[in-house]
Design an enzyme around this catalytic site. Sequence first.
Site, PDB file in Angstrom:
ATOM      1  N   ASN A 165       4.047   4.074   2.485  1.00 37.16           N
ATOM      2  CA  ASN A 165       3.265   5.167   2.032  1.00 37.16           C
ATOM      3  C   ASN A 165       2.764   5.086   0.578  1.00 37.16           C
ATOM      4  O   ASN A 165       1.441   4.771   0.272  1.00 37.16           O
ATOM      5  CB  ASN A 165       3.652   6.540   2.331  1.00 37.16           C
ATOM      6  CG  ASN A 165       3.174   7.591   1.953  1.00 37.16           C
ATOM      7  OD1 ASN A 165       1.672   7.652   1.439  1.00 37.16           O
ATOM      8  ND2 ASN A 165       3.464   8.877   2.114  1.00 37.16           N
ATOM      9  N   ASP A 166       3.506   5.233  -0.328  1.00 35.92           N
ATOM     10  CA  ASP A 166       3.412   5.432  -1.810  1.00 35.92           C
ATOM     11  C   ASP A 166       2.774   4.049  -2.183  1.00 35.92           C
ATOM     12  O   ASP A 166       1.940   3.924  -3.103  1.00 35.92           O
ATOM     13  CB  ASP A 166       4.550   5.593  -2.601  1.00 35.92           C
ATOM     14  CG  ASP A 166       5.153   6.989  -2.099  1.00 35.92           C
ATOM     15  OD1 ASP A 166       4.109   7.881  -1.811  1.00 35.92           O
ATOM     16  OD2 ASP A 166       6.441   7.360  -2.478  1.00 35.92           O
TER      17      ASP A 166
END
Lengths: 464, 100
Positions: free
Chosen positions: A393-394
């Site tokens: 994600n990040d």
Amino acid sequence: MSSNLSATFYLISGILFILALRGLSSPETSRQGNYFGIAGMAIAIIVTFLSVGNFSYGFIYVLIFLVIGGSIGAFIAFKIPMTAMPELVAGFHSLVGLAAVFVAISAFLNPEAFNLGSIGNIKLASLIEMSLGAAIGAITFSGSIIAFLKLRGIMSGAPITFKGQHFINLFIGLTIIFLIYYLCRTQSSNIFWTIVTISFLVGVLLIIPIGGADMPVVISMLNSYSGWAAAGIGFTLENTALIITGALVGSSGAILSYIMCKGMNRSFFNVILGGWGATDQASSAKGKEQKPTKSGNADDAAFLMKNASSVIIVPGYGMAVAQAQHALREMVDALKKNGVKVSYAIHPVAGRMPGHMNVLLAEANVPYDEVFELEEINNDFANCDVAYVIGANDVTNPVAKSDPQSPIYGMPVLDVEKSKSVLFVKRSLSPGYAGIDNDLFYRDNTLMLFADAKKMTEEIVKSL
Amino acid sequence: MEIDPFIFRFSIFILSIFVGYYVVWSVTPSLHTPLMSVTNAISSVIIVGAIIAALASNSDKIFETSSIFGFLAIILAAVNIFGGFLVTQRMLQMYKKKKK
């Protein structure tokens, strides 16, 4: 065995340890490297037996305890699932730390055995070395236990912070230095025990404020500490093998910590001094307004990828949690049959420890020459048809490049958004560990696949 | 004036840090997990100290306070040595090249 001869052998085992690490520069030489390591260890142990030269009953007990410990270790090594490697490594670090503490205690109680002087009259340098070894060992032990509990999910990964935390840590750190000084003057065993006890406390206090996403840094850091503890004991015992190994492990852990910090664009002190997430609550709450996303199902994803000419897979910690690596490999095999070119892109901090994703992919029989690091593959996203983000994600968030206000601004990210379409497997729209929204979810070329990583991948395999 | 032996050991220590620095930078990032498990295994060479401690009882008794700590340390280090090397071996076995 004369001490000169044994010292020479200890040097040889130190060199073998260097070769063991050298072997890891490529997967082909790595297995040979591991044998060098084993040989080095065998030499060190045998030479120690010969130089002590005490083959009485005690020797038999040593062998028994060696076999007990060895069997436990071997059992764990064969049973542990690859997804649990971070916990395992944290657990092993704690053992090294505790062993260092025990050896230091033993040397303090019976200094004659180590040629360090006599009780109440231990050589000054030895006293400093052994108390440093014991203190660092104790910090490694309790710190690794906390890291283990957090990785295992027994303890919440959320950072635990309280007011004046850093002040207390600083105060305790200074107290330890003061106590070591005092120990040297008085040789009092009470002070020695106090140093050990306080150090256990420091380990706990040091790790509890660090959040789950920073675990790669924590594990590397504890790796480094275990090395410095070993080196401290090595100085006490005047043992070259231990000094060399301690220095190697210490610098190895320090380099890994540095690489991990760079992968997040954060300074080492920033990580040590407290968790992400705690300060970012405001910014994540602000971005809570509903933005439209496109979502699809397995058939859409299968259709997109089947008709692509190249696909890049971006795995993350979510893949490890869902144990999706084998399903993923099946999907890739099916795609390859359709003539699609597939490669894997791995961010330095993907997963919970350095190189975590590479091991999982290797476990699923993914050849290592299809797996690329961030710098090697980042330019290829622009020419790729589909990026399949599974559990990451990040590390894909384009905000890191565009928004100087963002807490992850400046962090190197994978340029996933440059590919023609992005398939994002995720259970919900919740933000990642950094606590910030991922801009990628709302892009026109992103198709969200809301499901468990393993289930979704299996479904795609079916529809291919 | 004679040089204290500590200085020699300290020199070995500092030089090893440099060796470690260059060797570890050359480790390929895909092998960083095996790197951690193998450094873990080799740092258990601390077992050397544990063995000395365990065998050093100066009375006839095998188990006295200081040697008990030695024996405990032997178990801990042995878990690490066998566990560390074997799990590294298991991981490295999985790294395969593309079949042509």
